[in-house]
Design an enzyme around this catalytic site. Structure first.
Site, PDB file in Angstrom:
ATOM      1  N   SER A 120       1.258  -1.467  -0.444  1.00 30.67           N
ATOM      2  CA  SER A 120       0.048   0.267  -0.451  1.00 30.67           C
ATOM      3  C   SER A 120       1.033   1.280  -0.291  1.00 30.67           C
ATOM      4  O   SER A 120       1.980   1.411  -1.074  1.00 30.67           O
ATOM      5  CB  SER A 120      -0.842   0.235   1.151  1.00 30.67           C
ATOM      6  OG  SER A 120      -1.648   0.303   0.912  1.00 30.67           O
ATOM      7  N   HIS A 122      -7.661  -5.671   0.527  1.00 28.34           N
ATOM      8  CA  HIS A 122      -6.666  -5.177  -0.098  1.00 28.34           C
ATOM      9  C   HIS A 122      -5.779  -5.672   1.239  1.00 28.34           C
ATOM     10  O   HIS A 122      -6.137  -5.477   2.858  1.00 28.34           O
ATOM     11  CB  HIS A 122      -6.190  -3.244   0.613  1.00 28.34           C
ATOM     12  CG  HIS A 122      -5.977  -2.428   0.367  1.00 28.34           C
ATOM     13  ND1 HIS A 122      -4.453  -1.936  -0.742  1.00 28.34           N
ATOM     14  CD2 HIS A 122      -4.883  -1.865   2.271  1.00 28.34           C
ATOM     15  CE1 HIS A 122      -4.401  -1.607  -0.428  1.00 28.34           C
ATOM     16  NE2 HIS A 122      -4.427  -0.981   0.910  1.00 28.34           N
TER      17      HIS A 122
END
Ligand code: GCU
Length: 412
Positions: free
Chosen positions: A253, A393
Site C-alpha cells: 500500500s 487490500h
C-alpha cells in the site's frame, strides 16, 4: 504527544470504480525526450532518457532528496541479538541513527537471518505499526515513536497489547525456511505518518540554515521513507551474514508506493515489490479509477512534494505516469501485485503500468507483458511479475509465496 487526523484510510464515496467511465487518455511517451529525441538503445536509455525520467519524478511527484550530508550511524549491540525458530535463525535489532546530538532520529531495523555458511538474500520492507507487531517474539522492542490510534493503540503509543497483531503479514518462518533473511523497520520511526509541516521525523535534520519546511520540489514523507530504506541497505552492506547485492525491497500500500520509489532511486536494490500500492504507486494516474491525485493530496498532503498538488484534477498535465516509474527499475526485476476487491488501488491500472514499461524492458531483450491474468494466476515474464489475488487490500501468505517464487527464479 501530537495528535493527528485519522489518515489511516483515505477511501471516499463518489470515486469512479466503473471501467466504462475511465476517460480516454494518452500516456507520456516513455521513449521520447521533450526535444523529440528517441531512445533506441540501452545506452540511450542509461545515459540520457532514464535521467530525464528520474528528474521528472523527482521534481513533480516525490521530491528531491536534500543535498545536505547528515551523519548516519549503525548501532549493533550483542545483547540485542538472539536465536529464534528453534535455533535455525538469528534475530537482531540494529539502531539506525540519523543525525547526532540533540537533533537525532533513530529507527530500529529488525533483522532475522537463517543460519547459513554463506551470505543470504534478504527481503526488506517497512511495517505499519511497529516491529513488535510483526511477531509474537517478546524480545522485539516496542517503538517509542508516534503510532496511529487503532485497535489496542491509544494516545498514539505502541504497547505490549499490540504485539504480533500484524504477524500474518510477515510470514517470517516460511521466509527463513526458503533461505532468505527478513528485515523490517517501522516507517514512523523515520517519519511519523501525519502532516505536521515536516517538523518531526528526519526532514528537519536536512534543513538548510533558516529553512523550516521542504521547498516545493523537495521530498515529502515517501521520499524520506525511501531514504530510510537506502540507509538500511547501507547497514546490510556491512553485515556479512547478508548478501547485500540480493536485497529485495517490498512494501504494501503506501509502503508499496515507497518501495517503488526506493527501487527507482537506489539501483543497488535487487528486486522491487509493490503490493497493492495503487495511486502514487503502481496505478496509472490518467485512468482516474479509484483514488485520484486530488484525493490523495487532500488526505495525505505530506506524502508527495508540494509540486504534485498542481496536478489535482489535472492528471493529463503530469509530465510522467507510473509506467515510467516501472521503467526506472529496469533491467532489475520488479513485481506488482493487486487484489480483486481493492478497486481503490485500481488493479487494472497497476497491471497496465507494468505493461506500458514494455519498451524499456524490450531494450534489454525482454518480451511484452501481454494480457492481464485472471485472479489467482501469476505471470512471471522475465524480470517482471504480476498477480491479482482474490480478496481485499492486504498482504497475505499467497502474496509472499509468489514473491518468494519470483525471487527464487532470479537467484538462479
Ligand atoms: C489509503 C490511501 C492509499 C494507501 C492506503 C494504505 O487507502 O488512500 O493511497 O495506499 O491508505 O496505505 O493502506
Amino acid at each position: 504527544m501530537a495528535t493527528a487526523p485519522d489518515q489511516a484510510n483515505g477511501q471516499r464515496k463518489g470515486i469512479n470504480q466503473d471501467e466504462s467511465k475511465v476517460p480516454e487518455y494518452v500516456l507520456p511517451d516513455l521513449m521520447t525526450s521533450p526535444d523529440g529525441t528517441k531512445t533506441n538503445s540501452i545506452a540511450d536509455w542509461k545515459t540520457s532518457r532514464r535521467k530525464e525520467v528520474l528528474e521528472l519524478f523527482t521534481n513533480h511527484v516525490y521530491g528531491n532528496f536534500p543535498d545536505k550530508n547528515v551523519t548516519i550511524r549503525f548501532s549493533t549491540d550483542s545483547t540485542k541479538q538472539w536465536e529464534v525458530l528453534g535455533g535455525k535463525a538469528i534475530r537482531k535489532e540494529i539502531g539506525i541513527q540519523f543525525g547526532q546530538g540533540e537533533e537525532q532520529v533513530t529507527a530500529t531495523l529488525l533483522l532475522t537471518i537463517p543460519k547459513s555458511d554463506k551470505p543470504v538474500p534478504c527481503f526488506l520492507g517497512y511495517n505499519f505499526d511497529g516491529n513488535h507487531t510483526t511477531t509474537d517474539d517478546k524480545r522485539v522492542s516496542i517503538t517509542k515513536s508516534w503510532v496511529r490510534n487503532k485497535n489496542q493503540v491509544k494516545q498514539n503509543q505502541a504497547s505490549e497489547d499490540d504485539r504480533g497483531c500484524q504477524a500474518s503479514r510477515w510470514p517470517c518462518a516460511e521466509i527463513i525456511k526458503q533461505g532468505y533473511a527478513l528485515g523490517t523497520m517501522y516507517y514512523g520511526d523515520v517519519d511519523p505518518d501525519y502532516h505536521d509541516e515536516f517538523q518531526n521525523g528526519i526532514h528537519p535534520l536536512f534543513y538548510a540554515e533558516g529553512q523550516t519546511k521542504p521547498t516545493k520540489n523537495q521530498w515529502g514523507s515517501i521520499g524520506a521513507w525511501a531514504y530510510g530504506l537506502s540507509q538500511a541497505l547501507n547497514y546490510l552492506e556491512t553485515d556479512t551474514s547478508v548478501n547485500a547485492k540480493r536485497v529485495a525491497v517490498i512494501g504494501h500500500s503506501r509502503l508499496g508506493k515507497t518501495s517503488l520509489w526506493t527501487g527507482a532511486t537506489d539501483q543497488r536494490f535487487w528486486i522491487t515489490i509493490s503490493n497493492n500500492s495503487g495511486c502514487g504507486g503502481a496505478a496509472l494516474h490518467r485512468r482516474k479509477f479509484g483514488e485520484t491525485v486530488q484525493v490523495i493530496n487532500r488526505v495525505f498532503p505530506h506524502w508527495f512534494c508540494d509540486q504534485f498538488v498542481e496536478y489535482n484534477e489535472k492528471e493529463a498535465e503530469i509530465p510522467v505516469d507510473q509506467h515510467m516509474l516501472m521503467a526506472l527499475i529496469a533491467p532489475r526485476p520488479v513485481y506488482v501485485a493487486s487484489a480483486t476487491a481493492d478497486l481503490w488501488a485500481d488493479p487494472k491500472g497497476e497491471f497496465l503500468s507494468l505493461a506500458h514499461s514494455d519498451p524499456v524492458y524490450a531494450l534489454y531483450g525482454e518480451s511484452a507483458m501481454g494480457k492481464m491474468p485472471n485472479a489467482d494466476q501469476a505471470v512471471i515474464n522475465g524480470s517482471r511479475g504480476y498477480h491479482l489475488r482474490k480478496g481485499k487490500h492486504n498482504i497475505t501468505g499467497y502474496d509472499w509465496s509468489k514473491y518468494i517464487e519470483f525471487a527464487n527464479q532470479h537467484l538462479k
